[in-house]
Design a protein around this motif. Structure first.
Motif, PDB file in Angstrom:
ATOM      1  N   ALA A 213      -7.865  11.488  11.491  1.00 17.00           N
ATOM      2  CA  ALA A 213      -8.094  12.927  11.573  1.00 17.00           C
ATOM      3  C   ALA A 213      -6.840  13.734  11.256  1.00 17.00           C
ATOM      4  CB  ALA A 213      -8.603  13.281  12.973  1.00 17.00           C
ATOM      5  N   ASP A 214      -5.653  13.118  11.430  1.00 14.01           N
ATOM      6  CA  ASP A 214      -4.410  13.823  11.120  1.00 14.01           C
ATOM      7  C   ASP A 214      -4.067  13.785   9.631  1.00 14.01           C
ATOM      8  OD1 ASP A 214      -3.640  11.196  10.763  1.00 14.01           O
ATOM      9  OD2 ASP A 214      -1.970  11.264  12.180  1.00 14.01           O
ATOM     10  N   GLY A 215      -4.933  13.191   8.809  1.00 10.84           N
ATOM     11  CA  GLY A 215      -4.706  13.171   7.372  1.00 10.84           C
ATOM     12  C   GLY A 215      -3.816  12.048   6.908  1.00 10.84           C
ATOM     13  N   ARG A 216      -3.566  11.049   7.739  1.00 12.13           N
ATOM     14  CA  ARG A 216      -2.767   9.892   7.322  1.00 12.13           C
ATOM     15  C   ARG A 216      -3.483   8.604   7.728  1.00 12.13           C
ATOM     16  NH1 ARG A 216       2.757  10.518   5.791  1.00 12.13           N
ATOM     17  NH2 ARG A 216       3.446  12.670   5.886  1.00 12.13           N
ATOM     18  N   THR A 217      -3.160   7.513   7.027  1.00 10.77           N
ATOM     19  CA  THR A 217      -3.643   6.217   7.487  1.00 10.77           C
ATOM     20  C   THR A 217      -2.903   5.866   8.767  1.00 10.77           C
ATOM     21  OG1 THR A 217      -1.985   4.808   6.420  1.00 10.77           O
ATOM     22  CG2 THR A 217      -3.844   5.538   5.063  1.00 10.77           C
ATOM     23  N   PHE A 218      -3.349   4.842   9.474  1.00  9.50           N
ATOM     24  CA  PHE A 218      -2.702   4.542  10.747  1.00  9.50           C
ATOM     25  C   PHE A 218      -1.282   3.999  10.549  1.00  9.50           C
ATOM     26  CE2 PHE A 218      -3.461   0.134  10.074  1.00  9.50           C
ATOM     27  CZ  PHE A 218      -2.825  -0.595  11.067  1.00  9.50           C
ATOM     28  N   LEU A 219      -0.933   3.660   9.317  1.00  4.61           N
ATOM     29  CA  LEU A 219       0.449   3.290   9.017  1.00  4.61           C
ATOM     30  C   LEU A 219       1.249   4.451   8.443  1.00  4.61           C
ATOM     31  CD1 LEU A 219       0.118  -0.348   7.593  1.00  4.61           C
ATOM     32  CD2 LEU A 219       1.091   0.375   9.774  1.00  4.61           C
ATOM     33  N   GLY A 220       0.639   5.644   8.378  1.00  8.99           N
ATOM     34  CA  GLY A 220       1.401   6.833   8.027  1.00  8.99           C
ATOM     35  C   GLY A 220       1.336   7.282   6.584  1.00  8.99           C
ATOM     36  N   THR A 221       0.465   6.701   5.775  1.00  4.47           N
ATOM     37  CA  THR A 221       0.362   7.081   4.367  1.00  4.47           C
ATOM     38  C   THR A 221      -0.535   8.308   4.217  1.00  4.47           C
ATOM     39  OG1 THR A 221       0.693   4.810   3.624  1.00  4.47           O
ATOM     40  CG2 THR A 221      -0.371   6.303   2.081  1.00  4.47           C
ATOM     41  N   SER A 222      -0.060   9.306   3.485  1.00  6.32           N
ATOM     42  CA  SER A 222      -0.829  10.531   3.256  1.00  6.32           C
ATOM     43  C   SER A 222      -1.725  10.376   2.028  1.00  6.32           C
ATOM     44  CB  SER A 222       0.124  11.707   3.041  1.00  6.32           C
ATOM     45  OG  SER A 222       0.792  11.573   1.793  1.00  6.32           O
ATOM     46  N   PRO A 223      -2.711  11.258   1.848  1.00  5.39           N
ATOM     47  CA  PRO A 223      -3.540  11.203   0.632  1.00  5.39           C
ATOM     48  C   PRO A 223      -2.713  11.350  -0.638  1.00  5.39           C
ATOM     49  CG  PRO A 223      -4.584  12.589   2.281  1.00  5.39           C
ATOM     50  CD  PRO A 223      -3.221  12.260   2.805  1.00  5.39           C
ATOM     51  N   GLU A 224      -1.680  12.184  -0.614  1.00  2.00           N
ATOM     52  CA  GLU A 224      -0.841  12.366  -1.803  1.00  2.00           C
ATOM     53  C   GLU A 224      -0.109  11.077  -2.153  1.00  2.00           C
ATOM     54  OE1 GLU A 224      -1.172  16.396   0.225  1.00  2.00           O
ATOM     55  OE2 GLU A 224      -0.875  14.307   0.845  1.00  2.00           O
ATOM     56  N   ILE A 225       0.474  10.429  -1.153  1.00  2.00           N
ATOM     57  CA  ILE A 225       1.209   9.185  -1.402  1.00  2.00           C
ATOM     58  C   ILE A 225       0.256   8.111  -1.923  1.00  2.00           C
ATOM     59  CG2 ILE A 225       2.471   7.315  -0.281  1.00  2.00           C
ATOM     60  CD1 ILE A 225       3.659   9.458   1.595  1.00  2.00           C
ATOM     61  N   ALA A 226      -0.914   8.012  -1.303  1.00  2.00           N
ATOM     62  CA  ALA A 226      -1.891   7.013  -1.755  1.00  2.00           C
ATOM     63  C   ALA A 226      -2.279   7.262  -3.205  1.00  2.00           C
ATOM     64  CB  ALA A 226      -3.135   7.058  -0.858  1.00  2.00           C
ATOM     65  N   ALA A 227      -2.569   8.520  -3.542  1.00  2.00           N
ATOM     66  CA  ALA A 227      -3.044   8.839  -4.890  1.00  2.00           C
ATOM     67  C   ALA A 227      -1.990   8.542  -5.945  1.00  2.00           C
ATOM     68  CB  ALA A 227      -3.474  10.303  -4.959  1.00  2.00           C
ATOM     69  N   VAL A 228      -0.751   9.006  -5.728  1.00  2.00           N
ATOM     70  CA  VAL A 228       0.259   8.822  -6.778  1.00  2.00           C
ATOM     71  C   VAL A 228       0.670   7.365  -6.900  1.00  2.00           C
ATOM     72  CG1 VAL A 228       1.131  11.186  -6.624  1.00  2.00           C
ATOM     73  CG2 VAL A 228       2.170   9.411  -5.202  1.00  2.00           C
ATOM     74  N   THR A 229       0.705   6.641  -5.790  1.00  2.00           N
ATOM     75  CA  THR A 229       1.096   5.233  -5.844  1.00  2.00           C
ATOM     76  C   THR A 229       0.042   4.398  -6.548  1.00  2.00           C
ATOM     77  OG1 THR A 229       2.357   5.488  -3.781  1.00  2.00           O
ATOM     78  CG2 THR A 229       1.841   3.251  -4.472  1.00  2.00           C
ATOM     79  N   LEU A 230      -1.213   4.594  -6.203  1.00  2.00           N
ATOM     80  CA  LEU A 230      -2.293   3.852  -6.853  1.00  2.00           C
ATOM     81  C   LEU A 230      -2.407   4.243  -8.323  1.00  2.00           C
ATOM     82  CD1 LEU A 230      -4.930   4.048  -3.988  1.00  2.00           C
ATOM     83  CD2 LEU A 230      -3.621   2.031  -4.696  1.00  2.00           C
ATOM     84  N   ASP A 231      -2.217   5.511  -8.632  1.00  2.00           N
ATOM     85  CA  ASP A 231      -2.209   5.974 -10.022  1.00  2.00           C
ATOM     86  C   ASP A 231      -1.128   5.248 -10.807  1.00  2.00           C
ATOM     87  OD1 ASP A 231      -2.069   7.414 -12.425  1.00  2.00           O
ATOM     88  OD2 ASP A 231      -2.444   9.334 -11.464  1.00  2.00           O
ATOM     89  N   ALA A 232       0.085   5.187 -10.252  1.00  2.00           N
ATOM     90  CA  ALA A 232       1.191   4.531 -10.945  1.00  2.00           C
ATOM     91  C   ALA A 232       0.927   3.049 -11.158  1.00  2.00           C
ATOM     92  CB  ALA A 232       2.490   4.725 -10.158  1.00  2.00           C
ATOM     93  N   LEU A 233       0.215   2.421 -10.232  1.00  3.14           N
ATOM     94  CA  LEU A 233      -0.101   0.994 -10.356  1.00  3.14           C
ATOM     95  C   LEU A 233      -1.140   0.706 -11.437  1.00  3.14           C
ATOM     96  CD1 LEU A 233      -0.223  -0.279  -6.665  1.00  3.14           C
ATOM     97  CD2 LEU A 233       1.229  -1.186  -8.498  1.00  3.14           C
ATOM     98  N   GLY A 234      -1.816   1.756 -11.924  1.00  2.92           N
ATOM     99  CA  GLY A 234      -2.794   1.557 -12.983  1.00  2.92           C
ATOM    100  C   GLY A 234      -4.226   1.523 -12.521  1.00  2.92           C
ATOM    101  N   VAL A 235      -4.478   1.955 -11.275  1.00  2.00           N
ATOM    102  CA  VAL A 235      -5.860   2.057 -10.798  1.00  2.00           C
ATOM    103  C   VAL A 235      -6.598   3.116 -11.620  1.00  2.00           C
ATOM    104  CG1 VAL A 235      -7.236   2.853  -8.839  1.00  2.00           C
ATOM    105  CG2 VAL A 235      -5.381   1.214  -8.480  1.00  2.00           C
ATOM    106  N   ASP A 236      -7.870   2.883 -11.891  1.00  4.65           N
ATOM    107  CA  ASP A 236      -8.637   3.784 -12.764  1.00  4.65           C
ATOM    108  C   ASP A 236      -9.294   4.925 -12.014  1.00  4.65           C
ATOM    109  OD1 ASP A 236      -8.372   2.118 -15.286  1.00  4.65           O
ATOM    110  OD2 ASP A 236      -9.221   0.665 -13.886  1.00  4.65           O
ATOM    111  N   VAL A 237      -9.684   4.686 -10.758  1.00  8.92           N
ATOM    112  CA  VAL A 237     -10.276   5.715  -9.908  1.00  8.92           C
ATOM    113  C   VAL A 237      -9.612   5.597  -8.540  1.00  8.92           C
ATOM    114  CG1 VAL A 237     -12.379   6.570  -8.816  1.00  8.92           C
ATOM    115  CG2 VAL A 237     -12.478   5.625 -11.125  1.00  8.92           C
ATOM    116  N   VAL A 238      -9.092   6.687  -8.009  1.00 11.50           N
ATOM    117  CA  VAL A 238      -8.452   6.668  -6.692  1.00 11.50           C
ATOM    118  C   VAL A 238      -9.273   7.513  -5.737  1.00 11.50           C
ATOM    119  CG1 VAL A 238      -6.177   6.363  -7.701  1.00 11.50           C
ATOM    120  CG2 VAL A 238      -6.951   8.655  -7.142  1.00 11.50           C
TER     121      VAL A 238
END
Length: 861
Positions: A213-238
């Motif tokens: 509910a606070d906008g982070r995973t339980f390890l502290g990753t935000s939606p922005e961090i998840a999106a840019v990291t997965l994008d950089a890794l070459g994921v096609d849909v995030v």
């Protein structure tokens, strides 16, 4: 790829077999290299067409009578007609993609099943069930493994990768059309899964994480961090799935769209669950769900479906929304982006912002750091990272290069240890490509590789790693002829580096060009050329720039004065990322002042807070002759050290131990504890210093200032204090704080949350009986009666196992009414916990410590 066993760590170090041959696995992953079931799927990945996934599988299996504790994946073999009927219902409702019933079909989880089966057989059967329903596409579904990765857990990155790779290989053999990786909370784990897909297939990848509910995973990753990291890794849909309802996830999806141009995928729950006869029930109805998703679609979300609580009725409501609707075009300004699992540094193109790269983790000329690396005692190395983060570094350079140190083994170990204690993104610094790969492969985030040069063989070694692992990279303006004497020569090398990067699909927004600072004592004329080269790289080539600032003053007096002046001049020329010692007061004064001038410090707030009561170091008393005394650089450095020491609380053992626990400095906790034991009783050290420090860490965790890795690092530091007391005072009987049991309930093998709670409570001084996972209710009762326990903690991740939690609580109430229960897990809420009869709801590990204190009261006093 070739993999060499590391007998010390048990990991495998993978590297390019023949550098410069551009092996296929490392080639840029583009839409042209993927395998498509049809042309329409490519349109989805180009953002030109919507795609509708299916809804919840667990919800439907429960309705079909899935027995409590049964593994859903085994139904592919045991009752395939049940699974096929569910798939067919979703297809008839309008689903274009059917996800296979393989969420937990990994070797680790299946090993806990009642039947010995292989991953391949389960996935093959799942694909047969899915195909029988005649969907447009079949997606291999991969969820979390169920065990925490190091350093918080025991599972290595390579072990996780191999488990996922086995799933991917089975899915490819069975003929799936794409892969969906979902419900992930650990950025390292989802990276392992993405690499497993990339390295074993050419299938499109959809990857989603789940947020609290606070906008982070339980390890502290935000939606922005998840999106840019997965994008950089070459994921096609995030994207995002599970945990929350569509209204809440819409806001998180918007945050993803602000930083990634990739298609965004959202599969929400049907709201938050409540208990009904021990089962999770969701209250948002199909019409309300579709109305909320309509807002997402209109806002740019391209791929939708459902998660927990959704059924074919929800998918049918969504299908109508997509009829005749085309995703709105999205544009995104490029930016150089570096991340850790919890923090992001983003330098947009066309806007001058700066990021300080801390240089202190480099053994050159540092005897104590050299000794620590040679001995493998990493506490001191980690301390350097923590200090630089406190001093204002935005990124930490990590270099372990010594002739007698195995870089390929040491570099990933050091990077892992620093990442566990800080949130600062890392710059991985080595001339050894094997060591570089060993570190960046396992790093949870987007690191910078330092460095590549204009030499052809170096570009052939480094660029494949940058491309494959989604890194940024520092390009050094030198080639086989050395460092050019002129600005024009440096810019020409920079252009060759840019051209070489583009051949690997690496855009210039991922490059930092280092124009290489020469010392003014011997190359005075070149200082102007360096600044001009920086200006040209920014204005003509459109790339970000970095400089190792301190080289300019080598061999000259008052080095900090010269360094800070050069730094200011470099900022004026457009420098983006100075590599410097953030412990230098003059450096950081210049950085903070410039952030006011370039409007990065909005309203000058940070500057005012820092300097409102600042004592100007140049306003000093006159000496006996009436002449003002000018402070030397040595005096200034000493003053800065004294200031840092006072700020850190190191003026006395009491302040030192508090600060050391809060920042996770284990070695300092040991030293401060030893000092305090000479003047204080052991229980006073515990109750007046260690526990209050942990309590403050918990408060910072609640405020979102700390995240789970930092919480656990602090707990481990406190544990070092407890261990020191036991070592130095073995004859003194320390009061027990209390004993409790923890268990993952019957049918659930996910023990991540339970293990974290165990570590934290043990470090608070409680005795914890870990009953493991998939624990029958009778075993929990047996442990309570055997050890006369006052508290039991129960964990469940899956909706299909909350019934077992309720059964366990009822059994305890009947036969051990004096015991209190606390519950936690992804599918639980405070209301849910109350409805199933639990005494406490633990939303996280920090809350579990407060619950234990409530239950055991003043027993430790």
């Amino acid at each position: 790829m070739s993999c060499t066993a590391n007998t010390t760590s048990g990991d495998y170090i993978c590297a390019l077999t023949e550098m410069g041959t551009k092996p296929e696995m490392y080639r840029p992953r583009t839409l042209d290299t993927l395998v498509y079931a049809d042309a329409e799927l490519r349109l989805v990945l180009e953002g030109k067409r919507h795609l509708l996934f299916d809804g919840g599988m667990g919800t439907m299996l429960q309705e079909a009578g899935l027995a409590a504790g049964a593994l859903p994946e085994l139904l592919n073999l045991e009752q395939p007609d049940v699974v096929t009927r569910i798939h067919r219902a979703y297809v008839e409702a309008g689903s274009e993609v059917i996800t296979t019933n393989t969420f937990g079909a990994n070797a680790l989880k299946l090993a806990h099943g009642t039947t010995e089966v292989s991953v391949s057989s389960v996935i093959q059967a799942a694909v047969v069930c899915a195909r029988a329903a005649s969907p447009r596409y079949v997606a291999l579904d991969m969820g979390p493994i169920g065990s925490l990765l190091r350093p918080l857990g025991t599972l290595s990155f390579d072990e996780a990768h191999d488990l996922f790779a086995e799933q991917v290989q089975a899915g490819v053999a069975a003929g799936v059309d794409l892969v969906v990786i979902e419900t992930m909370t650990d950025l390292a784990e989802i990276k392992a899964a993405v690499l497993a897909v990339k390295e074993n297939s050419q299938l499109p990848i959809c990857a989603t994480m789940t947020f609290e509910a606070d906008g982070r995973t339980f390890l502290g990753t935000s939606p922005e961090i998840a999106a840019v990291t997965l994008d950089a890794l070459g994921v096609d849909v995030v994207g995002i799935n599970c945990s929350l309802g569509p209204a809440e996830l819409r806001l998180l999806a918007q945050r993803m769209m602000a930083v990634s141009a990739k298609p965004i995928m959202v599969q929400a729950n049907a709201g938050l669950p409540h208990a009904d006869c021990g089962h999770a029930v969701y209250d948002i109805q199909p019409e309300e769900y579709a109305e909320a998703v309509a807002g997402m679609i209109n806002g740019g979300v391209g791929v939708v479906g459902g998660c927990c609580g959704t059924t074919p009725a929800y998918i049918q409501a969504l299908a109508g929304l997509l009829q005749g609707h085309t995703p709105s075009p999205r544009t995104l300004a490029p930016a150089l982006t570096v991340t850790s699992a919890q923090a992001m540094v983003r330098l947009p193109q066309g806007k001058h912002q700066i990021a300080v790269i801390g240089e202190r983790i480099n053994p050159t000329g540092k005897k104590r750091l050299q000794k620590a690396l040679r001995s493998g005692m990493l506490d001191y190395v980690v301390e350097q990272g923590i200090s630089q983060q406190e001093q204002g570094a935005d990124i930490l350079d990590v270099n372990v290069g010594l002739p007698d140190v195995d870089e390929a083994r040491m570099l990933p170990q050091v990077a892992e240890a620093i990442a566990a204690a800080t949130t600062t993104p890392l710059q991985i610094d080595s001339t050894d490509p094997v060591a570089l790969e060993a570190a960046v492969r396992r790093y949870a985030g987007i690191p910078i590789i330092n460095s590549v040069s204009g030499k052809e063989h170096v570009m052939n070694e480094v660029f494949p790693l940058v491309a494959h692992y989604g890194c940024c990279v520092v390009g050094l303006a030198l080639d086989d002829a050395g460092i050019p004497d002129t600005a024009k020569g440096r810019v020409a090398v920079a252009q060759r580096i840019i051209d070489g990067a583009e051949q690997w699909g690496i855009g210039r927004e991922r490059l930092l060009i280092d124009c290489l600072v020469m010392t003014a004592s011997t190359n005075q004329e070149q200082v102007g050329d360096i600044l001009q080269a920086v200006r040209s790289c920014k204005d003509e080539l459109g790339v970000k720039t970095a400089l190792g600032v301190s080289n300019v003053s080598f061999g000259l007096p008052a080095r900090e004065l010269l360094n800070a002046t050069f730094l200011a001049a470099a900022f004026g020329a457009g420098l983006d990322a100075p590599i410097l010692n953030p412990g230098s007061a003059r450096y950081m004064d210049t950085v903070r002042a410039y952030r006011v001038l370039n409007t990065e410090d909005k309203g000058s707030g940070a500057y005012i807070e820092r300097y409102a009561a600042w004592g100007d170091p140049y306003k000093v008393p006159v000496d006996g002759t009436g002449v003002s005394v000018t402070p030397s650089s040595t005096d200034a450095a000493k003053s800065a050290q004294d200031t840092n020491s006072l700020e850190a609380g190191n003026e006395n053992p009491e302040g030192s131990i508090r600060h050391a626990v809060i920042t996770g400095r284990r070695a300092e906790v040991v030293a401060a504890t030893e000092a305090l034991l000479q003047v204080q009783d052991a229980m006073d050290v515990i109750n007046e210093h260690l526990i209050p420090a942990l309590d403050e860490v918990g408060q910072r965790f609640d405020r979102g200032e700390f995240f789970l890795p930092q919480l656990m690092a602090s707990a481990e530091a406190a544990r070092a204090g407890f261990d020191t007391i036991k070592r130095l005072m073995p004859a003194q009987q320390l009061a027990e704080k209390g004993a409790l049991a923890l268990a993952t309930v019957h049918g659930d093998i996910h023990d991540i949350g339970k293990n974290i709670v165990k570590m934290l409570l043990e470090n608070y001084g409680y005795t914890v009986y870990d009953l493991g996972r998939d624990v029958p209710p009778e075993r929990v009762l047996e442990a309570v009666q055997e050890h006369k326990l006052k508290l039991v903690g129960l964990s469940a991740l899956m909706t299909t196992t909350v019934g077992a939690m309720k059964t366990t609580i009822e059994l305890l109430h009947e036969h051990a009414p004096e015991v209190k229960t606390m519950v936690g897990g992804a599918v639980l809420t405070p209301e849910f916990a109350k409805e199933i009869g639990a005494d406490f709801y633990a939303k996280d590990a920090a809350e579990s410590a407060r619950i234990a204190e409530t239950v055991f009261g003043g027993q430790a006093d």
